[in-house]
Enzyme design. Sequence first.
Site, short mmCIF file in Angstrom:
data_model
loop_
_atom_site.label_atom_id
_atom_site.label_comp_id
_atom_site.label_asym_id
_atom_site.label_seq_id
_atom_site.Cartn_x
_atom_site.Cartn_y
_atom_site.Cartn_z
N SER A 1 -8.22 -2.12 -5.06
CA SER A 1 -7.74 -2.15 -3.68
C SER A 1 -8.81 -1.53 -2.79
O SER A 1 -9.65 -0.74 -3.26
CB SER A 1 -6.44 -1.35 -3.56
OG SER A 1 -6.13 -1.06 -2.22
N TYR B 1 -1.05 6.23 -4.69
CA TYR B 1 -1.50 4.85 -4.84
C TYR B 1 -3.03 4.80 -4.76
O TYR B 1 -3.69 4.16 -5.60
CB TYR B 1 -0.88 3.97 -3.76
CG TYR B 1 -1.27 2.52 -3.87
CD1 TYR B 1 -0.64 1.68 -4.78
CD2 TYR B 1 -2.27 1.98 -3.06
CE1 TYR B 1 -0.99 0.34 -4.90
CE2 TYR B 1 -2.63 0.64 -3.16
CZ TYR B 1 -1.99 -0.17 -4.08
OH TYR B 1 -2.35 -1.49 -4.19
#
Length: 263
Positions: free
Chosen positions: A146, A159
Amino acid sequence: MPHNFFDLTGQVAIVTGASRGLGQYFARALGRAGAKLILTARKAEACEPFIEELAALQIEAKALPLDVRDRDSITAFATAAEAAFGKVDILVNNAGLNIRKPALDVTWDDWNTILDTNLRGTFFVSQAIARGMIARRYGRIINISSVTSVFGYAGLAPYGASRGGVRQLTMSLADDWGPHGITVNALAPGWFKTEQNRAMYEDEGWVEYLVERIPAKRPGAPNDLDGAIVFLASEASRYMTGQNLLIDGGISVGATRALIKKP
Protein backbone atom coordinates in the site's frame (compact mmCIF):
# COMPACT_ATOMS: atom_id res chain seq x y z
CA MET A 1 6.51 -13.13 -34.33
CA PRO A 2 7.79 -11.52 -31.08
CA HIS A 3 7.43 -13.41 -27.82
CA ASN A 4 4.56 -12.20 -25.63
CA PHE A 5 6.23 -11.64 -22.28
CA PHE A 6 2.83 -11.03 -20.64
CA ASP A 7 1.26 -14.36 -21.69
CA LEU A 8 0.38 -16.51 -18.65
CA THR A 9 -1.00 -19.48 -20.59
CA GLY A 10 -0.19 -22.69 -18.74
CA GLN A 11 0.48 -20.86 -15.46
CA VAL A 12 -1.45 -21.44 -12.22
CA ALA A 13 -2.11 -18.45 -9.97
CA ILE A 14 -3.40 -18.23 -6.41
CA VAL A 15 -5.23 -15.07 -5.38
CA THR A 16 -6.05 -14.95 -1.68
CA GLY A 17 -9.04 -12.97 -0.45
CA ALA A 18 -10.73 -13.24 -3.84
CA SER A 19 -14.39 -13.25 -2.82
CA ARG A 20 -14.66 -9.49 -3.35
CA GLY A 21 -12.79 -6.24 -3.90
CA LEU A 22 -9.39 -5.89 -5.51
CA GLY A 23 -8.80 -9.64 -5.28
CA GLN A 24 -11.42 -10.19 -7.96
CA TYR A 25 -9.81 -7.61 -10.24
CA PHE A 26 -6.40 -9.24 -9.78
CA ALA A 27 -7.85 -12.67 -10.54
CA ARG A 28 -9.75 -11.47 -13.60
CA ALA A 29 -6.63 -9.79 -15.04
CA LEU A 30 -4.48 -12.88 -14.50
CA GLY A 31 -7.16 -15.12 -15.97
CA ARG A 32 -7.51 -12.96 -19.07
CA ALA A 33 -3.74 -13.25 -19.52
CA GLY A 34 -4.16 -17.04 -19.64
CA ALA A 35 -3.64 -18.26 -16.06
CA LYS A 36 -5.73 -20.90 -14.34
CA LEU A 37 -6.88 -19.60 -10.97
CA ILE A 38 -7.09 -20.80 -7.38
CA LEU A 39 -9.25 -18.40 -5.40
CA THR A 40 -9.49 -18.31 -1.63
CA ALA A 41 -11.81 -17.06 1.06
CA ARG A 42 -12.39 -18.25 4.60
CA LYS A 43 -15.44 -20.07 3.18
CA ALA A 44 -14.72 -21.27 -0.33
CA GLU A 45 -18.37 -21.03 -1.37
CA ALA A 46 -18.09 -17.22 -1.08
CA CYS A 47 -16.08 -17.36 -4.33
CA GLU A 48 -18.63 -19.42 -6.27
CA PRO A 49 -20.56 -16.49 -7.86
CA PHE A 50 -17.25 -15.07 -9.07
CA ILE A 51 -16.17 -18.45 -10.45
CA GLU A 52 -19.37 -18.53 -12.50
CA GLU A 53 -18.54 -15.08 -13.86
CA LEU A 54 -15.03 -16.25 -14.77
CA ALA A 55 -16.39 -19.35 -16.49
CA ALA A 56 -18.43 -17.08 -18.76
CA LEU A 57 -15.11 -15.47 -19.74
CA GLN A 58 -13.64 -18.95 -20.35
CA ILE A 59 -11.31 -18.60 -17.36
CA GLU A 60 -10.81 -21.79 -15.37
CA ALA A 61 -10.91 -21.31 -11.61
CA LYS A 62 -11.30 -23.33 -8.44
CA ALA A 63 -12.09 -22.10 -4.92
CA LEU A 64 -10.38 -23.34 -1.76
CA PRO A 65 -10.91 -22.33 1.87
CA LEU A 66 -8.13 -20.39 3.56
CA ASP A 67 -7.95 -18.50 6.83
CA VAL A 68 -4.59 -16.73 6.74
CA ARG A 69 -4.69 -16.30 10.53
CA ASP A 70 -4.86 -20.06 11.15
CA ARG A 71 -1.73 -22.20 10.85
CA ASP A 72 -3.57 -25.46 10.20
CA SER A 73 -5.70 -23.81 7.53
CA ILE A 74 -2.57 -22.57 5.72
CA THR A 75 -0.98 -26.03 5.82
CA ALA A 76 -4.10 -27.73 4.47
CA PHE A 77 -4.52 -25.06 1.82
CA ALA A 78 -0.96 -25.43 0.51
CA THR A 79 -1.48 -29.17 0.00
CA ALA A 80 -4.84 -28.66 -1.72
CA ALA A 81 -3.49 -25.86 -3.92
CA GLU A 82 -0.66 -28.02 -5.23
CA ALA A 83 -3.16 -30.78 -6.02
CA ALA A 84 -5.75 -28.52 -7.70
CA PHE A 85 -3.86 -28.08 -10.98
CA GLY A 86 -0.65 -29.98 -10.24
CA LYS A 87 1.51 -26.92 -9.48
CA VAL A 88 1.46 -23.28 -8.41
CA ASP A 89 3.42 -20.68 -10.38
CA ILE A 90 2.04 -17.40 -9.05
CA LEU A 91 0.92 -16.34 -5.58
CA VAL A 92 -0.90 -13.06 -4.98
CA ASN A 93 -1.11 -12.35 -1.24
CA ASN A 94 -4.17 -10.12 -1.37
CA ALA A 95 -6.07 -11.15 1.78
CA GLY A 96 -6.07 -8.22 4.19
CA LEU A 97 -8.15 -5.94 6.34
CA ASN A 98 -8.15 -2.63 8.12
CA ILE A 99 -9.70 -1.24 11.29
CA ARG A 100 -9.67 2.54 10.98
CA LYS A 101 -9.31 4.26 14.39
CA PRO A 102 -7.40 7.10 16.04
CA ALA A 103 -4.21 5.68 17.52
CA LEU A 104 -5.39 6.22 21.10
CA ASP A 105 -8.46 4.06 20.44
CA VAL A 106 -6.64 1.06 18.92
CA THR A 107 -7.06 -2.01 21.13
CA TRP A 108 -4.75 -4.96 21.65
CA ASP A 109 -7.15 -7.14 19.66
CA ASP A 110 -7.36 -4.57 16.83
CA TRP A 111 -3.58 -4.63 16.49
CA ASN A 112 -3.36 -8.42 16.52
CA THR A 113 -6.19 -8.84 14.01
CA ILE A 114 -4.60 -6.46 11.49
CA LEU A 115 -1.01 -7.63 11.86
CA ASP A 116 -1.91 -11.32 11.99
CA THR A 117 -3.88 -10.99 8.74
CA ASN A 118 -1.83 -8.55 6.70
CA LEU A 119 1.71 -9.43 7.77
CA ARG A 120 1.91 -12.79 9.51
CA GLY A 121 -0.58 -14.30 7.06
CA THR A 122 1.38 -13.02 4.08
CA PHE A 123 4.57 -14.57 5.40
CA PHE A 124 3.24 -18.00 6.29
CA VAL A 125 1.16 -18.41 3.13
CA SER A 126 4.26 -17.43 1.13
CA GLN A 127 6.38 -19.91 3.09
CA ALA A 128 3.92 -22.75 2.50
CA ILE A 129 3.54 -22.12 -1.24
CA ALA A 130 7.24 -21.38 -1.80
CA ARG A 131 8.18 -24.95 -0.91
CA GLY A 132 6.67 -26.21 -4.17
CA MET A 133 8.07 -23.28 -6.12
CA ILE A 134 11.55 -24.00 -4.80
CA ALA A 135 11.25 -27.65 -5.85
CA ARG A 136 10.33 -26.54 -9.38
CA ARG A 137 12.81 -23.64 -9.34
CA TYR A 138 10.22 -21.14 -10.52
CA GLY A 139 7.76 -18.80 -8.88
CA ARG A 140 6.25 -15.33 -8.81
CA ILE A 141 5.12 -14.06 -5.41
CA ILE A 142 3.25 -10.76 -5.36
CA ASN A 143 2.48 -9.24 -1.99
CA ILE A 144 -0.17 -6.55 -1.83
CA SER A 145 1.30 -3.59 -0.02
CA SER A 146 0.00 0.00 0.00
CA VAL A 147 1.04 3.62 -0.30
CA THR A 148 0.82 3.49 3.51
CA SER A 149 4.01 1.40 3.41
CA VAL A 150 5.92 4.60 2.62
CA PHE A 151 3.66 7.36 4.01
CA GLY A 152 2.02 7.77 7.41
CA TYR A 153 -1.68 8.59 7.69
CA ALA A 154 -3.71 9.40 10.80
CA GLY A 155 -6.11 6.67 11.81
CA LEU A 156 -4.07 3.97 10.09
CA ALA A 157 -1.28 3.21 12.59
CA PRO A 158 -1.55 -0.62 12.72
CA TYR A 159 -2.53 -0.86 9.06
CA GLY A 160 0.44 1.25 7.99
CA ALA A 161 2.71 -0.81 10.23
CA SER A 162 1.45 -4.00 8.62
CA ARG A 163 1.95 -2.70 5.09
CA GLY A 164 5.38 -1.33 5.95
CA GLY A 165 6.17 -4.78 7.28
CA VAL A 166 5.01 -6.34 4.02
CA ARG A 167 7.40 -4.06 2.16
CA GLN A 168 10.36 -5.16 4.31
CA LEU A 169 9.24 -8.79 4.17
CA THR A 170 9.16 -8.61 0.38
CA MET A 171 12.81 -7.56 0.26
CA SER A 172 13.91 -10.29 2.67
CA LEU A 173 12.06 -13.05 0.84
CA ALA A 174 13.41 -11.82 -2.49
CA ASP A 175 16.94 -12.29 -1.15
CA ASP A 176 16.10 -15.65 0.44
CA TRP A 177 14.39 -17.23 -2.55
CA GLY A 178 15.99 -15.50 -5.53
CA PRO A 179 18.57 -18.28 -5.96
CA HIS A 180 15.65 -20.72 -6.41
CA GLY A 181 14.16 -18.93 -9.41
CA ILE A 182 11.51 -17.07 -7.43
CA THR A 183 10.84 -13.36 -7.65
CA VAL A 184 9.09 -11.61 -4.77
CA ASN A 185 7.66 -8.15 -5.32
CA ALA A 186 5.01 -5.97 -3.71
CA LEU A 187 2.26 -4.09 -5.50
CA ALA A 188 1.43 -0.93 -3.56
CA PRO A 189 -1.86 0.72 -4.56
CA GLY A 190 -2.52 4.32 -3.65
CA TRP A 191 -6.03 5.53 -2.84
CA PHE A 192 -8.56 3.20 -4.45
CA LYS A 193 -12.23 2.95 -3.59
CA THR A 194 -12.85 -0.49 -2.06
CA GLU A 195 -15.27 -2.13 0.36
CA GLN A 196 -12.92 -1.21 3.22
CA ASN A 197 -13.04 2.54 2.61
CA ARG A 198 -16.29 3.09 0.71
CA ALA A 199 -17.70 5.37 3.42
CA MET A 200 -14.78 7.79 3.04
CA TYR A 201 -15.55 8.31 -0.64
CA GLU A 202 -19.08 9.40 0.25
CA ASP A 203 -17.55 12.52 1.85
CA GLU A 204 -17.21 14.97 -1.05
CA GLY A 205 -14.95 17.29 0.94
CA TRP A 206 -12.54 14.49 1.72
CA VAL A 207 -12.49 13.35 -1.92
CA GLU A 208 -11.71 16.92 -3.03
CA TYR A 209 -8.90 17.11 -0.44
CA LEU A 210 -7.51 13.78 -1.70
CA VAL A 211 -7.70 14.61 -5.41
CA GLU A 212 -5.83 17.88 -4.86
CA ARG A 213 -2.88 15.79 -3.68
CA ILE A 214 -2.93 13.32 -6.59
CA PRO A 215 -1.15 14.57 -9.72
CA ALA A 216 -3.41 12.35 -11.88
CA LYS A 217 -6.37 14.28 -10.39
CA ARG A 218 -8.51 11.26 -9.51
CA PRO A 219 -8.55 8.30 -7.14
CA GLY A 220 -7.56 4.94 -8.57
CA ALA A 221 -10.00 2.66 -10.36
CA PRO A 222 -9.47 -1.06 -9.67
CA ASN A 223 -8.64 -1.88 -13.28
CA ASP A 224 -5.77 0.63 -13.09
CA LEU A 225 -3.92 -2.24 -11.38
CA ASP A 226 -4.48 -4.83 -14.12
CA GLY A 227 -1.30 -4.12 -16.05
CA ALA A 228 0.87 -4.09 -12.95
CA ILE A 229 -0.39 -7.40 -11.58
CA VAL A 230 0.12 -9.15 -14.94
CA PHE A 231 3.56 -7.56 -15.30
CA LEU A 232 4.69 -8.82 -11.89
CA ALA A 233 3.29 -12.30 -12.59
CA SER A 234 4.88 -12.64 -16.02
CA GLU A 235 8.23 -13.07 -17.71
CA ALA A 236 8.24 -9.32 -18.35
CA SER A 237 9.41 -8.82 -14.73
CA ARG A 238 11.83 -11.75 -14.60
CA TYR A 239 14.80 -9.59 -13.49
CA MET A 240 12.81 -7.53 -10.99
CA THR A 241 12.61 -8.67 -7.39
CA GLY A 242 12.37 -7.18 -3.92
CA GLN A 243 10.56 -4.07 -5.18
CA ASN A 244 7.57 -2.14 -3.86
CA LEU A 245 5.76 -0.98 -7.01
CA LEU A 246 3.60 2.08 -6.30
CA ILE A 247 0.52 2.47 -8.50
CA ASP A 248 -0.89 5.62 -6.98
CA GLY A 249 -1.57 8.31 -9.58
CA GLY A 250 1.54 10.07 -8.30
CA ILE A 251 0.41 10.81 -4.75
CA SER A 252 3.78 9.52 -3.52
CA VAL A 253 5.48 12.37 -5.36
CA GLY A 254 2.72 14.95 -4.97
CA ALA A 255 1.58 14.43 -1.38
CA THR A 256 2.61 17.93 -0.31
CA ARG A 257 1.66 19.74 -3.52
CA ALA A 258 -1.48 21.26 -1.95
CA LEU A 259 0.73 22.94 0.64
CA ILE A 260 2.83 24.73 -1.97
CA LYS A 261 1.39 27.87 -3.45
CA LYS A 262 1.65 27.77 -7.23
CA PRO A 263 3.24 30.82 -8.96
